[in-house]
Design a protein around this motif. Structure first.
Motif, PDB file in Angstrom:
ATOM      1  N   GLY A 109       0.814  -1.209   0.000  1.00  0.00           N
ATOM      2  CA  GLY A 109       0.000   0.000   0.000  1.00  0.00           C
ATOM      3  C   GLY A 109       0.845   1.256   0.000  1.00  0.00           C
ATOM      4  O   GLY A 109       0.545   2.228  -0.711  1.00  0.00           O
ATOM      5  N   LYS A 110       1.902   1.259   0.784  1.00  0.00           N
ATOM      6  CA  LYS A 110       2.786   2.422   0.831  1.00  0.00           C
ATOM      7  C   LYS A 110       3.591   2.565  -0.465  1.00  0.00           C
ATOM      8  O   LYS A 110       3.890   3.684  -0.896  1.00  0.00           O
ATOM      9  CB  LYS A 110       3.728   2.323   2.035  1.00  0.00           C
ATOM     10  N   CYS A 111       3.935   1.441  -1.095  1.00  0.00           N
ATOM     11  CA  CYS A 111       4.628   1.503  -2.383  1.00  0.00           C
ATOM     12  C   CYS A 111       3.741   2.168  -3.430  1.00  0.00           C
ATOM     13  O   CYS A 111       4.198   3.006  -4.217  1.00  0.00           O
ATOM     14  CB  CYS A 111       5.014   0.095  -2.845  1.00  0.00           C
ATOM     15  N   ILE A 112       2.467   1.809  -3.443  1.00  0.00           N
ATOM     16  CA  ILE A 112       1.518   2.411  -4.381  1.00  0.00           C
ATOM     17  C   ILE A 112       1.358   3.897  -4.090  1.00  0.00           C
ATOM     18  O   ILE A 112       1.380   4.744  -4.986  1.00  0.00           O
ATOM     19  CB  ILE A 112       0.164   1.687  -4.300  1.00  0.00           C
ATOM     20  N   ALA A 162      -3.903  -6.044  -6.229  1.00  0.00           N
ATOM     21  CA  ALA A 162      -3.483  -4.638  -6.179  1.00  0.00           C
ATOM     22  C   ALA A 162      -3.111  -4.130  -7.558  1.00  0.00           C
ATOM     23  O   ALA A 162      -3.458  -2.996  -7.933  1.00  0.00           O
ATOM     24  CB  ALA A 162      -2.304  -4.477  -5.220  1.00  0.00           C
ATOM     25  N   TYR A 163      -2.413  -4.952  -8.328  1.00  0.00           N
ATOM     26  CA  TYR A 163      -2.040  -4.497  -9.672  1.00  0.00           C
ATOM     27  C   TYR A 163      -3.274  -4.349 -10.559  1.00  0.00           C
ATOM     28  O   TYR A 163      -3.376  -3.401 -11.351  1.00  0.00           O
ATOM     29  CB  TYR A 163      -1.035  -5.439 -10.320  1.00  0.00           C
ATOM     30  N   SER A 164      -4.210  -5.278 -10.427  1.00  0.00           N
ATOM     31  CA  SER A 164      -5.443  -5.185 -11.215  1.00  0.00           C
ATOM     32  C   SER A 164      -6.202  -3.906 -10.911  1.00  0.00           C
ATOM     33  O   SER A 164      -6.800  -3.288 -11.792  1.00  0.00           O
ATOM     34  CB  SER A 164      -6.344  -6.401 -10.928  1.00  0.00           C
ATOM     35  N   LEU A 165      -6.144  -3.490  -9.643  1.00  0.00           N
ATOM     36  CA  LEU A 165      -6.884  -2.305  -9.218  1.00  0.00           C
ATOM     37  C   LEU A 165      -6.152  -1.009  -9.539  1.00  0.00           C
ATOM     38  O   LEU A 165      -6.771  -0.028  -9.986  1.00  0.00           O
ATOM     39  CB  LEU A 165      -7.154  -2.390  -7.709  1.00  0.00           C
ATOM     40  N   ARG A 251       6.033  -4.936 -17.504  1.00  0.00           N
ATOM     41  CA  ARG A 251       4.743  -4.431 -17.053  1.00  0.00           C
ATOM     42  C   ARG A 251       3.869  -5.585 -16.580  1.00  0.00           C
ATOM     43  O   ARG A 251       3.852  -6.664 -17.161  1.00  0.00           O
ATOM     44  CB  ARG A 251       4.039  -3.707 -18.199  1.00  0.00           C
ATOM     45  N   GLY A 252       3.160  -5.362 -15.479  1.00  0.00           N
ATOM     46  CA  GLY A 252       2.234  -6.363 -14.989  1.00  0.00           C
ATOM     47  C   GLY A 252       2.797  -7.192 -13.857  1.00  0.00           C
ATOM     48  O   GLY A 252       3.737  -6.787 -13.169  1.00  0.00           O
ATOM     49  N   VAL A 253       2.211  -8.368 -13.660  1.00  0.00           N
ATOM     50  CA  VAL A 253       2.628  -9.300 -12.613  1.00  0.00           C
ATOM     51  C   VAL A 253       3.162 -10.556 -13.283  1.00  0.00           C
ATOM     52  O   VAL A 253       2.470 -11.172 -14.106  1.00  0.00           O
ATOM     53  CB  VAL A 253       1.450  -9.662 -11.687  1.00  0.00           C
TER      54      VAL A 253
END
Length: 335
Positions: A109-112, A162-165, A251-253
């Protein structure tokens, strides 16, 4: 690039941090010292022109994370910080959920929030459970045998969601198998703990005379010598895998196995240790443990093709470097 390495004083984290420094990266270590020693920082910084910075603290501490990301231009995170004892996870599953799962969620969350671009996650082959080997990344998740493996699955789900969101950060998940060995110069290695279920730890403790013999759980598996087969990989190869993942992040996961792609039995490990190091290892074969599987090894072809990574070291390197590191510690204690 400045990289935050959580759990950077731990076994794999320390080797990875040292390698990052050698390659010219700026590194900030965050570690709560619950499963590591501050003295390891000296080994990490030895022979490096760049020196790692260190912050003592916990990934659960949101205020501290804010301070770190505000004060440092962190562009990449390699996240090792986690509890990893299978035995302890069976006894204290709630502790593993808090530290491993909620800790990862707060860190991400903090990274985002602070715009971190790259995130490399330390996962585990434990998530494959009893899946048939060789195991590839697209294998169905097997029966999860312990809360430790379960916590890694939950973390991976958090990262994908998280990545999807949010569409950030770009994430690489590394699932590695049985990590062992030590730095070949003897400056870093694994701390041997009495409650550690790690095979190499037990072998070392027998070689030093700390314990009498090794109990091998199961001699009737469907393997050439009846003992369990695992994929052992040198910690230096694993450290290098994290740097490949950081440098070749897409890019992506993306998910990769880090393994040798070869299975080695318990008896083969013992025999190799005895031959390379000239130390006899006494053992006794006893009944299987509930939940253990006979064979587990990786299909690492995806990492080879996409990351340009493969295991360069073998079992002989693992048993030699593991023993050399511990023998140096013993000699230093006797001075």
């Amino acid at each position: 690039m400045k990289v935050l390495v959580t759990g950077g004083l731990g076994f794999i984290g320390s080797h990875t941090t040292h390698m990052l420094l050698k390659r010219g990266y700026k590194v900030l270590i965050l570690d709560n010292l619950s499963n590591s020693r501050l003295e390891t920082l000296d080994g990490i910084n030895s022979s490096c022109e760049n020196k790692a910075q260190f912050v003592e603290g916990d990934i659960l501490d949101r205020r501290l994370l804010d301070q770190i990301f505000t004060s440092h231009d962190v562009q990449g995170v390699i996240h090792f910080a986690a509890l990893k004892s299978v035995k302890e996870s069976m006894e204290k599953p709630e502790r593993y959920h808090l530290n491993n799962v909620e800790g990862t969620e707060r860190l991400l969350g903090k990274c985002i929030q602070h715009g971190v671009e790259r995130f490399v996650f330390s996962s585990s082959a434990a998530i494959y459970g009893n899946s048939r080997s060789p195991v590839s990344e697209d294998a169905e998740i097997g029966e999860i045998l312990n809360p430790y493996g379960g916590s890694k699955i939950k973390c991976e789900q958090i990262l994908r969601n998280a990545y999807s969101l949010h569409g950030k950060p770009d994430i690489t998940i590394l699932r590695y198998f049985n990590v062992a060995g030590a730095h070949p110069e003897g400056i870093l290695g694994e701390e041997m703990r009495t409650d550690d279920g790690n095979l190499m730890s037990h072998i070392i403790r027998i070689a030093t005379g700390e314990i009498e013999k090794l109990f091998i759980y199961g001699g009737d598996y469907d393997t050439p010598d009846g003992t369990g087969i695992r994929d052992y990989i040198h910690v230096m190869d694993v450290a290098r895998g994290h740097i490949h993942a950081l440098e070749k992040q897409k890019r992506g996961v993306h998910i990769y196995n880090l393994g040798s792609g070869k299975g080695t039995s318990v008896l083969q490990i013992l025999q190799s240790f005895e031959k390379v190091n000239g130390r006899r290892i006494a053992y006794e074969i006893v009944e299987r443990r509930e939940g253990d599987i006979g064979v587990s090894f990786a299909d690492p072809s995806k990492a080879m093709e996409e990351l340009g990574w493969w295991a360069e070291l073998d079992i002989r390197d693992i048993v030699r470097d593991s023993w050399d590191y511990q023998w140096r510690l013993i000699q230093d204690m006797c001075k």
